[in-house]
Design a protein around this motif. Sequence first.
Motif, mmCIF file in Angstrom:
data_model
loop_
_atom_site.group_PDB
_atom_site.id
_atom_site.type_symbol
_atom_site.label_atom_id
_atom_site.label_comp_id
_atom_site.label_asym_id
_atom_site.label_seq_id
_atom_site.Cartn_x
_atom_site.Cartn_y
_atom_site.Cartn_z
ATOM 1 N N ILE A 1 0.862 -1.186 0.000
ATOM 2 C CA ILE A 1 0.000 0.000 0.000
ATOM 3 C C ILE A 1 0.896 1.233 0.000
ATOM 4 O O ILE A 1 1.688 1.440 0.925
ATOM 5 C CB ILE A 1 -0.935 0.027 1.220
ATOM 6 N N PHE A 2 0.784 2.023 -1.039
ATOM 7 C CA PHE A 2 1.588 3.236 -1.171
ATOM 8 C C PHE A 2 0.621 4.417 -1.277
ATOM 9 O O PHE A 2 0.112 4.720 -2.361
ATOM 10 C CB PHE A 2 2.471 3.147 -2.421
ATOM 11 N N PRO A 3 0.345 5.100 -0.156
ATOM 12 C CA PRO A 3 -0.669 6.156 -0.131
ATOM 13 C C PRO A 3 -0.379 7.295 -1.111
ATOM 14 O O PRO A 3 0.774 7.597 -1.419
ATOM 15 C CB PRO A 3 -0.617 6.655 1.317
ATOM 16 N N GLU A 4 -1.430 7.932 -1.577
ATOM 17 C CA GLU A 4 -1.305 9.008 -2.551
ATOM 18 C C GLU A 4 -0.525 10.186 -1.990
ATOM 19 O O GLU A 4 0.238 10.835 -2.718
ATOM 20 C CB GLU A 4 -2.696 9.465 -3.002
ATOM 21 N N ASP A 5 -0.692 10.476 -0.692
ATOM 22 C CA ASP A 5 0.027 11.621 -0.126
ATOM 23 C C ASP A 5 1.539 11.382 -0.093
ATOM 24 O O ASP A 5 2.326 12.316 -0.252
ATOM 25 C CB ASP A 5 -0.499 11.963 1.272
ATOM 26 N N ILE A 6 1.954 10.120 0.075
ATOM 27 C CA ILE A 6 3.376 9.795 0.031
ATOM 28 C C ILE A 6 3.902 9.965 -1.386
ATOM 29 O O ILE A 6 4.993 10.506 -1.617
ATOM 30 C CB ILE A 6 3.632 8.361 0.515
ATOM 31 N N LYS A 7 3.124 9.507 -2.356
ATOM 32 C CA LYS A 7 3.507 9.635 -3.761
ATOM 33 C C LYS A 7 3.665 11.111 -4.146
ATOM 34 O O LYS A 7 4.658 11.498 -4.765
ATOM 35 C CB LYS A 7 2.454 8.975 -4.641
ATOM 36 N N LEU A 8 2.705 11.935 -3.762
ATOM 37 C CA LEU A 8 2.768 13.355 -4.080
ATOM 38 C C LEU A 8 3.949 14.031 -3.389
ATOM 39 O O LEU A 8 4.597 14.911 -3.957
ATOM 40 C CB LEU A 8 1.465 14.044 -3.678
ATOM 41 N N ALA A 9 4.230 13.609 -2.146
ATOM 42 C CA ALA A 9 5.360 14.179 -1.408
ATOM 43 C C ALA A 9 6.677 13.832 -2.092
ATOM 44 O O ALA A 9 7.580 14.666 -2.204
ATOM 45 C CB ALA A 9 5.354 13.686 0.035
#
Length: 213
Positions: free
Chosen positions: A154-162
Amino acid sequence: MSKLDFAALLCSRLCHDLVSPVGAINNGLELLSGEQDETMREAVFDLIEKSTAQTSNKLQFFRLAFGAAGGFSAHLDTREAEKSLRAFLAGSKVDLSWNVSVSELSKGGVKLLLNLCLVTAEALIRGGILEVTFKSQDDDRVKIVISASGERVIFPEDIKLALEGSVKEQDLEPRSAPAYLASMVVRELGGNIFIDNLDDKSIVISSSFRSNA
């Protein structure tokens, strides 16, 4: 976002990760003060020993990943980075495969490496394999490839955007602060971060940057 505000986010993240093992040490000491049963005392001592090691391992990792380890030295031994990462993952369900031939890396490069490993390992919510590979490139550049595979990713969207550096400041949280730090460091190193092969069982994160920056 000001440097002060971002430093506060990193401090919050560090404290969040340390509160559990430090709390366990405190609880263990309180139990020892009133416990007379020898079997129970041995169990509490074991808890304190494991929690103390966990606290030390996390502090050493965050010193390299968030802090200014190495003093005025421009480069750090990659074996030190490997040692701190293995210690940080000790006791977790994540196994590390370290395929690195580069003997040293700039402090910024080490900081980038460890923060990318941190956010990638956290995507392995049920454990798995974290593989780190270095590839030397032309014109004094190096490429890091971090692959993670497991039963559930699970790779959350907020981590990806960061990681991409495109997260809104008001949406940045302690959880995503390491990813945002990686995005800032890689820009200073004249590089980029790429997220590939993302599905529910695997993810590959790579970065190419100047090795001596």
